[in-house]
Structure formats: structure tokens, C-alpha cells
Write an enzyme that holds these catalytic residues in place. Structure first.
Site, PDB file in Angstrom:
ATOM      1  N   GLY A  17     -46.007  10.286  26.009  1.00  0.00           N
ATOM      2  CA  GLY A  17     -45.166   9.548  25.083  1.00  0.00           C
ATOM      3  C   GLY A  17     -43.832  10.238  24.890  1.00  0.00           C
ATOM      4  O   GLY A  17     -43.659  11.425  25.197  1.00  0.00           O
ATOM      5  N   CYS A  18     -42.853   9.502  24.369  1.00  0.00           N
ATOM      6  CA  CYS A  18     -41.495  10.032  24.245  1.00  0.00           C
ATOM      7  C   CYS A  18     -41.410  11.127  23.182  1.00  0.00           C
ATOM      8  O   CYS A  18     -40.921  12.233  23.453  1.00  0.00           O
ATOM      9  CB  CYS A  18     -40.503   8.909  23.970  1.00  0.00           C
ATOM     10  SG  CYS A  18     -40.934   7.829  22.584  1.00  0.00           S
ATOM     11  N   PHE A  19     -41.879  10.845  21.963  1.00  0.00           N
ATOM     12  CA  PHE A  19     -41.899  11.886  20.943  1.00  0.00           C
ATOM     13  C   PHE A  19     -42.749  13.061  21.401  1.00  0.00           C
ATOM     14  O   PHE A  19     -42.396  14.232  21.199  1.00  0.00           O
ATOM     15  CB  PHE A  19     -42.468  11.340  19.628  1.00  0.00           C
ATOM     16  CG  PHE A  19     -41.453  10.751  18.689  1.00  0.00           C
ATOM     17  CD1 PHE A  19     -40.286  11.425  18.372  1.00  0.00           C
ATOM     18  CD2 PHE A  19     -41.678   9.521  18.084  1.00  0.00           C
ATOM     19  CE1 PHE A  19     -39.358  10.892  17.489  1.00  0.00           C
ATOM     20  CE2 PHE A  19     -40.756   8.978  17.211  1.00  0.00           C
ATOM     21  CZ  PHE A  19     -39.602   9.656  16.904  1.00  0.00           C
TER      22      PHE A  19
END
Length: 321
Positions: free
Chosen positions: A130-132
């Protein structure tokens, strides 16, 4: 040439993926599948690709390809994989969260190159982070590798509106998002599970809480994360841990000064800075949420899986102003 199929081709991550693939010297786009846009030109959705991708969204897909990127929404990837007889010769890179956690992985390797490069090289199926999770993990991994996360980790991270997907929602359309910021999913964001598993991979017995405050920003692309936790080592020691850990990393760089987010937007870079304040260590980590946090990292994983140069197709530059 590596023949590429793209599933769920109308969203932001797919658009970013296509922008990178058209400039990749070893990749050829076989089809871009979309249920909602079948028959329409790809550039009718991804308008900047006019003249670059001269094909329509496909209504059907096939597996006479080398790799398939699944850019469907969370929950749909597993249905796609389980509902199709995908040949063992076809590599799969999934950009959803369906296979990221170990208990759900079903043979997918967690695709964070700075942590799992060797496993990625030998994998047939990748769960793209995921990005975060990408920004936060890259801020924490060197501490974990030295067994030095001894207290809760506090994280404040702000993300652009593209992180919410292409379909407008009450919190992503322009009139609400512009000149505005807001907090959401405080302390229970879905990326915390994968972050915890990666940290435990390096620091056995890790059981500290990651107190994460995600913030919606009034810009389109980028993640700017600030992390702090107690640390007994000196600033010089901690900086050396980071320099050593990322010495051979293709895209993660440790800076002497805290970065600006604009330095990473439109690139596959993660820029990290470390400084001590009394007993606390402050880490700044920033990425482009759609590139390093999604599609660029997926291409990096493809490069590793096919034994290509890591940076192939990914020598992307930020705007710089």
C-alpha cells in the site's frame, strides 16, 4: 519483450502504470481490460496518453502474456485470480490489498523491494504494498533492522486526493478537497497490518503500537510522512543505520536535510531524513503515492521478477518547481 496485460485499466493506478509502461524498453502492452469502458479508446480516460497508447479498452482478457497487473479495487483481485485458470507461466502483480497479509497471501510474496528483493526475484505472484505502508515502512525498516524500536511509533502522514481513487466521493471532489485538509481512519488504517508484519520480519518480538494519523491533503499526488519514537542511539549512529540499510537501494535515498514532497512527485523515489530531538528520533519519509506507492513499485517488482535492470523504465524525474 515482456507481454503485459492490465486488468481494471480505467483507474488512477492503471493510468500511472500505463504511463510508465509506454516508456519501458522491455515491455509491450498486450491489452488494457476495463468492464466500464470497454470499446472506448484508452486515451478517452487517460487523456495524456493520446498518441502513446493507440488501443481501445478490451472487453475480454487472455493469458497469452508474460505478466498481468491487477489494478481492480480491493476485494476484486481475489475474485479475479480464483475465477480464472491462470497458467503457471504467467506472473501476477496485484495492486490491491487482497493478498498483502501473510494469512491471506496464498503464495503471493509481499513486494517491498527494499525488504524482500531476493524473494521477489524468485516469485510468480506479488502483492504490491500500500502507498501509506510503503512510506511508513521505509521510514522504519533501518530502526527495526537494528532492534531499536523500543516504544510506540507516532506517525502523521498526509496524502493527495488520488489516493482515494478515480471515482469522485464526498471527500475527494474538488469543491470539498480544495483549500481543505481532514483526518480519517485515525489509529485503525488498513495499512497498519502489513506495516507490522514487515517490521516484525526484521525485529523479532516487535509488539509496539504504531499510532498512525492519516490526513487528506488538498493536492493530487504525494505522501509526506513524519514519524517519531524513542531511540537510545545517537543521531550519528541512527543516520549510519539508514545509510547502510539503503546503500544498495535503487530508489530510496537518505538525505542530509528534510525533503520537500515536490522532490518525489512523478518519480519512483522515496526520500528519507533522520534527526534526533532529545530521546526521540524523527524520520521524514516522502513518496509519490501513485508511483513509488503503487504503479512504479509494481514495475520495479516486474523488473526484479524478469531479472531486468531495477531502474528499467523508472528513471523518472520530478517537476522540480
Amino acid at each position: 519483450m515482456i507481454k503485459v496485460g492490465v486488468i481494471g485499466g480505467a483507474g488512477y493506478t492503471a493510468g500511472e502504470l500505463l504511463r510508465i509502461l509506454v516508456g519501458h524498453p522491455e515491455a509491450e502492452i498486450a491489452y488494457v481490460h476495463s468492464t466500464s469502458n470497454a470499446g472506448n479508446p484508452v486515451y478517452s480516460v487517460h487523456k495524456d496518453l493520446v498518441g502513446d497508447v493507440d488501443m481501445d479498452f478490451a472487453s475480454e482478457y487472455h493469458f497469452d502474456i508474460d505478466v498481468v497487473f491487477i489494478c481492480s479495487g480491493h476485494g476484486h483481485s481475489r475474485s479475479f485470480v480464483e475465477g480464472n485458470d491462470i497458467p503457471d507461466s504467467v506472473k501476477i502483480i496485484d495492486l490491491s490489498n487482497d493478498y498483502r497479509l501473510k494469512e491471506d497471501s496464498d503464495g503471493f510474496v509481499y513486494g517491498l523491494p527494499e525488504l524482500n528483493k531476493k524473494a521477489i526475484k524468485g516469485a510468480m505472484k506479488i502483492a504490491n504494498p500500500g502507498c501509506f505502508a510503503t512510506a511508513i515502512q521505509l521510514g522504519m525498516l533501518p530502526l527495526a533492522a537494528n532492534g531499536s524500536i523500543i516504544d510506540h511509533v507516532h506517525v502523521n502522514a498526509i496524502t493527495g486526493s488520488t489516493g482515494a481513487g478515480q471515482n469522485p466521493t464526498a471527500t475527494s471532489h474538488f469543491s470539498w478537497r480544495n483549500n481543505n485538509i481532514s483526518i480519517y481512519k485515525a489509529f485503525n488504517h488498513q495499512h497498519l497490518g502489513e506495516i507490522g508484519e514487515s517490521i516484525s520480519q526484521l525485529q523479532s518480538g516487535f509488539n509496539q503500537k504504531i499510532k498512525f494519523l492519516p490526513v487528506r491533503g488538498n493536492f493530487t499526488k504525494g505522501i509526506f510522512a513524519c514519524l517519531y519514537t524513542k531511540c537510545e542511539a545517537s543521531e550519528e549512529e541512527v543516520k549510519q543505520w539508514y545509510l547502510d540499510f539503503y546503500q544498495k537501494a535503487a530508489f530510496t535515498h537518505v538525505l542530509d536535510k528534510a525533503p520537500d514532497m515536490k522532490m518525489v512527485v512523478n518519480t519512483n523515489k522515496c526520500l528519507v531524513h533522520v534527526e534526533k530531538h532529545g530521546d526521540d528520533v524523527l524520520i521524514t519519509s516522502c513518496i509519490d503515492n501513485l508511483v513509488k506507492g503503487a504503479s512504479g513499485q509494481a514495475i520495479h517488482n516486474m523488473n526484479l521478477m524478469f531479472d531486468l535492470e531495477e531502474t528499467s523504465g523508472l528513471k523518472l524525474k520530478s517537476l522540480g518547481f
